[in-house]
Scaffold this motif. Structure first.
Motif, mmCIF file in Angstrom:
data_model
loop_
_atom_site.group_PDB
_atom_site.id
_atom_site.type_symbol
_atom_site.label_atom_id
_atom_site.label_comp_id
_atom_site.label_asym_id
_atom_site.label_seq_id
_atom_site.Cartn_x
_atom_site.Cartn_y
_atom_site.Cartn_z
ATOM 1 N N THR A 341 0.834 -1.206 0.000
ATOM 2 C CA THR A 341 0.000 0.000 0.000
ATOM 3 C C THR A 341 0.868 1.255 0.000
ATOM 4 O OG1 THR A 341 -1.740 -1.160 1.213
ATOM 5 C CG2 THR A 341 -1.793 1.250 1.266
ATOM 6 N N ALA A 345 0.972 4.111 -2.839
ATOM 7 C CA ALA A 345 0.622 5.492 -2.494
ATOM 8 C C ALA A 345 1.736 6.459 -2.882
ATOM 9 C CB ALA A 345 0.336 5.596 -0.997
ATOM 10 N N GLY A 350 -2.810 10.143 -5.218
ATOM 11 C CA GLY A 350 -3.994 10.032 -4.394
ATOM 12 C C GLY A 350 -4.419 8.597 -4.134
ATOM 13 N N ALA A 351 -5.339 8.444 -3.170
ATOM 14 C CA ALA A 351 -5.799 7.120 -2.758
ATOM 15 C C ALA A 351 -6.535 6.369 -3.869
ATOM 16 C CB ALA A 351 -6.691 7.242 -1.524
ATOM 17 N N PRO A 362 -10.657 2.498 -2.307
ATOM 18 C CA PRO A 362 -9.862 3.630 -1.799
ATOM 19 C C PRO A 362 -9.875 3.745 -0.277
ATOM 20 C CG PRO A 362 -11.096 4.305 -3.732
ATOM 21 C CD PRO A 362 -11.555 2.917 -3.393
ATOM 22 N N GLN A 363 -10.995 3.393 0.372
ATOM 23 C CA GLN A 363 -11.051 3.472 1.828
ATOM 24 C C GLN A 363 -10.080 2.494 2.493
ATOM 25 O OE1 GLN A 363 -12.394 6.491 2.386
ATOM 26 N NE2 GLN A 363 -13.189 5.545 4.266
ATOM 27 N N ARG A 366 -6.797 4.260 2.448
ATOM 28 C CA ARG A 366 -6.761 5.319 3.483
ATOM 29 C C ARG A 366 -6.622 4.712 4.883
ATOM 30 N NH1 ARG A 366 -11.133 7.240 0.047
ATOM 31 N NH2 ARG A 366 -10.356 8.956 -1.242
ATOM 32 N N TYR A 367 -7.322 3.603 5.129
ATOM 33 C CA TYR A 367 -7.240 2.949 6.427
ATOM 34 C C TYR A 367 -5.824 2.454 6.697
ATOM 35 C CZ TYR A 367 -7.393 -0.810 9.837
ATOM 36 O OH TYR A 367 -7.117 -1.627 10.902
ATOM 37 N N LEU A 369 -3.020 3.559 5.401
ATOM 38 C CA LEU A 369 -2.105 4.677 5.584
ATOM 39 C C LEU A 369 -2.278 5.326 6.957
ATOM 40 C CD1 LEU A 369 -2.174 6.361 2.048
ATOM 41 C CD2 LEU A 369 -0.428 4.851 3.020
ATOM 42 N N ARG A 370 -3.536 5.386 7.431
ATOM 43 C CA ARG A 370 -3.752 5.904 8.788
ATOM 44 C C ARG A 370 -3.108 4.986 9.823
ATOM 45 N NH1 ARG A 370 -9.036 7.080 6.874
ATOM 46 N NH2 ARG A 370 -9.826 5.180 7.878
ATOM 47 N N ASP A 379 3.472 10.908 8.843
ATOM 48 C CA ASP A 379 2.386 11.123 7.872
ATOM 49 C C ASP A 379 2.985 11.031 6.480
ATOM 50 O OD1 ASP A 379 0.394 12.003 6.212
ATOM 51 O OD2 ASP A 379 -0.119 13.766 7.420
ATOM 52 N N ARG A 381 2.034 11.869 3.757
ATOM 53 C CA ARG A 381 1.699 12.958 2.828
ATOM 54 C C ARG A 381 2.699 14.108 2.889
ATOM 55 N NH1 ARG A 381 -4.258 13.927 5.056
ATOM 56 N NH2 ARG A 381 -2.970 13.768 6.952
#
Length: 398
Positions: A341, A345, A350-351, A362-363, A366-367, A369-370, A379, A381
């Motif tokens: 992942t 990324a 973007g996701a 995409p979620q 995001r999960y 990466l969090r 982070d 980003r």
């Protein structure tokens, strides 16, 4: 006075018993120490009676003797309060003995003169003992501080590599090292940049010393409450133009506030041991000096991951690609989904684009990466963290 001196042995025995009973520090002295205490009591008793007979006062030699007593007690580490109280207890025992055995032979006037002499001796001797104790204590403290700083320097330079030699040296200093500790290097920021560290030439030893002392004093207060009796909770020195500190356990949030509030930059390595300290110190100093402005715009304190990345990309001799992924990704370095992942990324916009490459929602990206940010404190980003993650992935595949 002759009758009193004839009772010297019984009187001194009474003094010794009263001191042992009233002062815990004197209750467990060994035979040599008890004999020393007894000889001082005998000398003091005879001197008081001599001064009483001639209405005299302590002379310079007497003051030097009591000052020497204070110096010896400081070297023995006997509490100063207990030492001074012993003389007061002896004085009370003396007058009790006089009242019990010699009331018929001592007039009120004589007793008043004796009390005046003893109180004067007590006052002057206490001052001399205090001075000798404090002066010697300062010297011993400075000597021990210098010795401990020398130990820290040798640890960081790899001169204390043999475990048996290190244990013997610590025994001499009545100290123990924590099984692991945190190592910091700190430096004032450069006048030319509000975020980057100053060069060694621009940072004098006094500035580096103040920086190290500042963070050590603040962080040591927390560590000291968690330490064993002889365990060192902090040490600091100046090496290679920067402040270096060993602390048992650093409060990272407090450290961040300190360096930001006092215009410092730093590097922090946790879980350091006597065996790993030389390499950890080298990469910390190197990272502090060679991290790019990109790093300092995002953080004031570099962690192990930052330092391993800087060492690798700048060709520092201790650089080790195998350590980079572990330092940057932590336990997630072995998580295949996280690695895929993160790779997607980094190289996607973007996701949604990363999700398309991975064939997941995409979620889900995001999960993951969090989860990565929560586990590593990075982070992905932000520019520097993105670069650190990218370097970690490349290094782990090399």
């Amino acid at each position: 006075m002759a009758r009193i001196l004839a009772d010297e042995t019984g009187m001194v025995d009474a003094f010794m018993a009263a001191i042992a009973r009233e002062i815990p520090a004197y209750a467990n002295l060994d035979a040599r120490q008890l004999e020393e205490v007894r000889s001082i009591i005998v000398w003091t008793l005879r001197r008081v009676l001599e001064l009483w007979s001639v209405d005299g006062a302590l002379g310079p030699e007497d003051i030097r003797m009591f000052r020497g007593v204070g110096a010896v007690r400081a070297r023995d580490a006997r509490p100063l309060a207990a030492v001074l109280r012993a003389y007061r207890v002896a004085a009370l025992a003396f007058f009790d003995r006089i009242g019990e055995r010699f009331a018929d032979a001592v007039s009120v006037r004589d007793l008043s003169a004796l009390a005046r002499v003893w109180l004067t001796v007590l006052d002057q001797s206490s001052e001399a003992i205090f001075d000798g104790y404090e002066s010697t204590g300062r010297v011993l403290s400075e000597d021990r501080e210098r010795s401990l700083r020398g130990l820290l320097t040798d640890l960081l330079l790899g001169r204390q590599s043999h475990a048996g030699t290190l244990r013997a040296r610590l025994r001499e200093l009545d100290a123990e090292l924590p099984s692991s500790f945190d190592l910091m290097v700190v430096s004032p920021v450069s006048p030319a940049s509000p975020v980057a560290p100053a060069s060694p030439a621009a940072t004098g030893p006094d500035q580096a010393e103040r920086a190290a002392a500042l963070v050590t004093a603040a962080l040591d207060a927390r560590a000291a409450g968690e330490a064993a009796e002889l365990e060192l909770t902090s040490l600091h020195t100046v090496m290679d133009g920067v402040g270096v500190a060993l602390v048992k356990a650093v409060d990272v949030t407090l450290l961040d506030r300190l360096v930001t509030g006092h215009g410092l930059t730093g590097a922090l390595l946790t879980g350091v041991t006597a065996a790993t300290a030389p390499r950890d110190h080298r990469i910390a100093v190197h990272g502090l000096r060679h991290a790019s402005p990109l790093v300092w715009t995002e953080r004031r304190v570099l962690d192990r991951g930052d330092l391993e990345v800087v060492a690798l990309v700048t060709g520092q001799p201790d650089a080790d690609p195998g350590r980079v992924a572990e330092a940057v990704l932590g336990p997630l370095a072995r998580d295949a989904d996280t690695r895929r992942t993160l790779d997607a990324a980094i190289y996607s916009d973007g996701a949604p684009a990363a999700a398309a490459r991975l064939h997941v929602h995409p979620q889900t990206v995001r999960y993951r990466l969090r989860r990565l940010a929560a586990a590593t404190g990075r982070d992905p980003r932000t520019p520097w963290n993105r670069f650190a993650f990218q370097t970690a992935l490349l290094a782990s595949n090399s």
